[in-house]
Design a protein around this motif. Sequence first.
Motif, mmCIF file in Angstrom:
data_model
loop_
_atom_site.group_PDB
_atom_site.id
_atom_site.type_symbol
_atom_site.label_atom_id
_atom_site.label_comp_id
_atom_site.label_asym_id
_atom_site.label_seq_id
_atom_site.Cartn_x
_atom_site.Cartn_y
_atom_site.Cartn_z
ATOM 1 N N GLU A 30 7.242 -13.260 2.686
ATOM 2 C CA GLU A 30 8.564 -13.445 2.084
ATOM 3 C C GLU A 30 8.460 -13.693 0.584
ATOM 4 O OE1 GLU A 30 12.018 -13.532 3.378
ATOM 5 O OE2 GLU A 30 10.774 -12.132 4.520
ATOM 6 N N LEU A 31 7.538 -14.546 0.188
ATOM 7 C CA LEU A 31 7.378 -14.859 -1.228
ATOM 8 C C LEU A 31 6.995 -13.627 -2.029
ATOM 9 C CD1 LEU A 31 5.495 -18.290 -1.048
ATOM 10 C CD2 LEU A 31 7.851 -17.898 -1.787
ATOM 11 N N ILE A 32 6.087 -12.825 -1.478
ATOM 12 C CA ILE A 32 5.596 -11.667 -2.229
ATOM 13 C C ILE A 32 6.645 -10.577 -2.340
ATOM 14 C CG2 ILE A 32 3.922 -9.770 -2.175
ATOM 15 C CD1 ILE A 32 1.839 -11.764 -1.263
ATOM 16 N N TRP A 33 7.303 -10.208 -1.233
ATOM 17 C CA TRP A 33 8.236 -9.090 -1.346
ATOM 18 C C TRP A 33 9.500 -9.472 -2.117
ATOM 19 C CZ3 TRP A 33 13.263 -8.262 -0.014
ATOM 20 C CH2 TRP A 33 13.854 -9.035 0.983
ATOM 21 N N ARG A 34 9.831 -10.752 -2.129
ATOM 22 C CA ARG A 34 11.032 -11.180 -2.844
ATOM 23 C C ARG A 34 10.793 -11.435 -4.331
ATOM 24 N NH1 ARG A 34 15.343 -12.599 0.419
ATOM 25 N NH2 ARG A 34 14.869 -12.749 2.658
ATOM 26 N N THR A 35 9.536 -11.667 -4.714
ATOM 27 C CA THR A 35 9.267 -12.023 -6.112
ATOM 28 C C THR A 35 8.406 -11.011 -6.856
ATOM 29 O OG1 THR A 35 7.287 -13.330 -5.537
ATOM 30 C CG2 THR A 35 9.418 -14.480 -5.526
ATOM 31 N N GLN A 36 7.745 -10.102 -6.115
ATOM 32 C CA GLN A 36 6.828 -9.170 -6.755
ATOM 33 C C GLN A 36 7.329 -7.728 -6.651
ATOM 34 O OE1 GLN A 36 4.142 -10.492 -8.437
ATOM 35 N NE2 GLN A 36 5.063 -12.455 -7.811
ATOM 36 N N ALA A 37 6.709 -6.862 -7.433
ATOM 37 C CA ALA A 37 7.066 -5.441 -7.412
ATOM 38 C C ALA A 37 6.665 -4.817 -6.072
ATOM 39 C CB ALA A 37 6.370 -4.709 -8.546
ATOM 40 N N THR A 38 7.312 -3.708 -5.738
ATOM 41 C CA THR A 38 7.023 -3.023 -4.472
ATOM 42 C C THR A 38 5.558 -2.643 -4.360
ATOM 43 O OG1 THR A 38 9.268 -2.137 -4.251
ATOM 44 C CG2 THR A 38 7.516 -0.961 -3.102
ATOM 45 N N GLU A 39 4.959 -2.178 -5.450
ATOM 46 C CA GLU A 39 3.550 -1.772 -5.410
ATOM 47 C C GLU A 39 2.649 -2.959 -5.063
ATOM 48 O OE1 GLU A 39 0.184 0.530 -8.119
ATOM 49 O OE2 GLU A 39 2.307 0.624 -8.652
ATOM 50 N N THR A 40 2.978 -4.127 -5.596
ATOM 51 C CA THR A 40 2.207 -5.329 -5.272
ATOM 52 C C THR A 40 2.304 -5.634 -3.791
ATOM 53 O OG1 THR A 40 2.594 -6.252 -7.482
ATOM 54 C CG2 THR A 40 1.921 -7.797 -5.754
ATOM 55 N N TRP A 41 3.516 -5.503 -3.245
ATOM 56 C CA TRP A 41 3.705 -5.763 -1.815
ATOM 57 C C TRP A 41 2.923 -4.763 -0.978
ATOM 58 C CZ3 TRP A 41 5.635 -2.859 2.243
ATOM 59 C CH2 TRP A 41 5.784 -3.555 3.458
ATOM 60 N N VAL A 42 2.893 -3.498 -1.373
ATOM 61 C CA VAL A 42 2.160 -2.473 -0.616
ATOM 62 C C VAL A 42 0.666 -2.803 -0.585
ATOM 63 C CG1 VAL A 42 1.450 -0.050 -0.572
ATOM 64 C CG2 VAL A 42 3.843 -0.638 -0.994
ATOM 65 N N TYR A 43 0.121 -3.229 -1.707
ATOM 66 C CA TYR A 43 -1.291 -3.642 -1.728
ATOM 67 C C TYR A 43 -1.507 -4.852 -0.822
ATOM 68 C CZ TYR A 43 -3.001 -0.574 -5.456
ATOM 69 O OH TYR A 43 -3.418 0.517 -6.179
ATOM 70 N N PHE A 44 -0.592 -5.787 -0.885
ATOM 71 C CA PHE A 44 -0.686 -6.980 -0.034
ATOM 72 C C PHE A 44 -0.619 -6.606 1.435
ATOM 73 C CE2 PHE A 44 1.905 -10.117 2.354
ATOM 74 C CZ PHE A 44 0.971 -11.144 2.430
ATOM 75 N N LYS A 45 0.306 -5.712 1.787
ATOM 76 C CA LYS A 45 0.482 -5.298 3.178
ATOM 77 C C LYS A 45 -0.750 -4.537 3.678
ATOM 78 C CE LYS A 45 2.699 -4.150 7.019
ATOM 79 N NZ LYS A 45 1.573 -3.492 7.689
ATOM 80 N N THR A 46 -1.297 -3.676 2.829
ATOM 81 C CA THR A 46 -2.414 -2.832 3.248
ATOM 82 C C THR A 46 -3.734 -3.601 3.305
ATOM 83 O OG1 THR A 46 -1.319 -0.936 2.202
ATOM 84 C CG2 THR A 46 -3.645 -0.687 2.786
ATOM 85 N N GLN B 79 13.982 7.170 -2.805
ATOM 86 C CA GLN B 79 12.750 6.908 -3.521
ATOM 87 C C GLN B 79 11.554 7.228 -2.626
ATOM 88 O OE1 GLN B 79 12.977 2.812 -4.776
ATOM 89 N NE2 GLN B 79 14.183 3.320 -6.597
ATOM 90 N N GLY B 80 10.393 7.375 -3.258
ATOM 91 C CA GLY B 80 9.185 7.714 -2.520
ATOM 92 C C GLY B 80 8.869 6.733 -1.405
ATOM 93 N N PHE B 81 9.117 5.449 -1.640
ATOM 94 C CA PHE B 81 8.826 4.436 -0.633
ATOM 95 C C PHE B 81 9.580 4.710 0.658
ATOM 96 C CE2 PHE B 81 9.541 0.496 1.631
ATOM 97 C CZ PHE B 81 8.321 -0.149 1.576
ATOM 98 N N ILE B 82 10.847 5.087 0.543
ATOM 99 C CA ILE B 82 11.664 5.351 1.730
ATOM 100 C C ILE B 82 11.164 6.585 2.465
ATOM 101 C CG2 ILE B 82 13.982 5.887 2.558
ATOM 102 C CD1 ILE B 82 13.682 3.037 1.565
#
Length: 206
Positions: free
Chosen positions: A155-171, A41-44
């Motif tokens: 942990e809460l975000i990456w385990r419960t939310q979509a990858t795109e949400t986590w990317v926004y959170f991380k960035t 996938q694009g993320f990888i």
Amino acid sequence: MTKEPNPMLKAALEYGPLVAFFIAYLKLKDEIFTFGGTEYQGFIVVTAGFIPLFLISTGLLWKLTGHLSRMQVVTAVLIVVFGGLSVWFNDERFFKMKPTLIYLLFGGALGLGLMRGQSYLKSVMEGLMPLQHEGWMILTKRVTGLFLGLAVLNELIWRTQATETWVYFKTFGLPASVFLFFMFQGGLFKKYSIADESVAETEKAE
């Protein structure tokens, strides 16, 4: 010997790879790439590109400043290890765990120092904000709590939310959280500033 590079260049090297990761992810998130008969996938694929880019930026930063903090070194190692595991096993979860481990390691190290009556944060940041010992201890307790809180939040975000949400959170979410945290420490910096203490003593002497 520590050097003082151009602030804009330093900021570009520190945050450029993260911004590049974000932009590349938005462009490639829905794409599927095939290498050696395996679909990624694009993320990888973006993660695979982020690792050398981050290492190059870190190397240039070291060349410009003549110094890398322990935090920067540990972060680079974890990015290589967990980013590499994500690419090797074609599993994005490893890379998403990285911020959790980074904050747990740093929070745990600061907590260990506090148990020994020391502020390890002081050795990293003393040149940026000279404080009295009590101020460093209070700030270290707060930063320890911040790091542990961000580890749980990641942990809460990456385990419960979509990858795109986590990317926004991380960035944006993680850097903004740290920035806002230090913005709200103004009272502590003012109260325990060594400069302010020196001024006060001078005024008393007069």
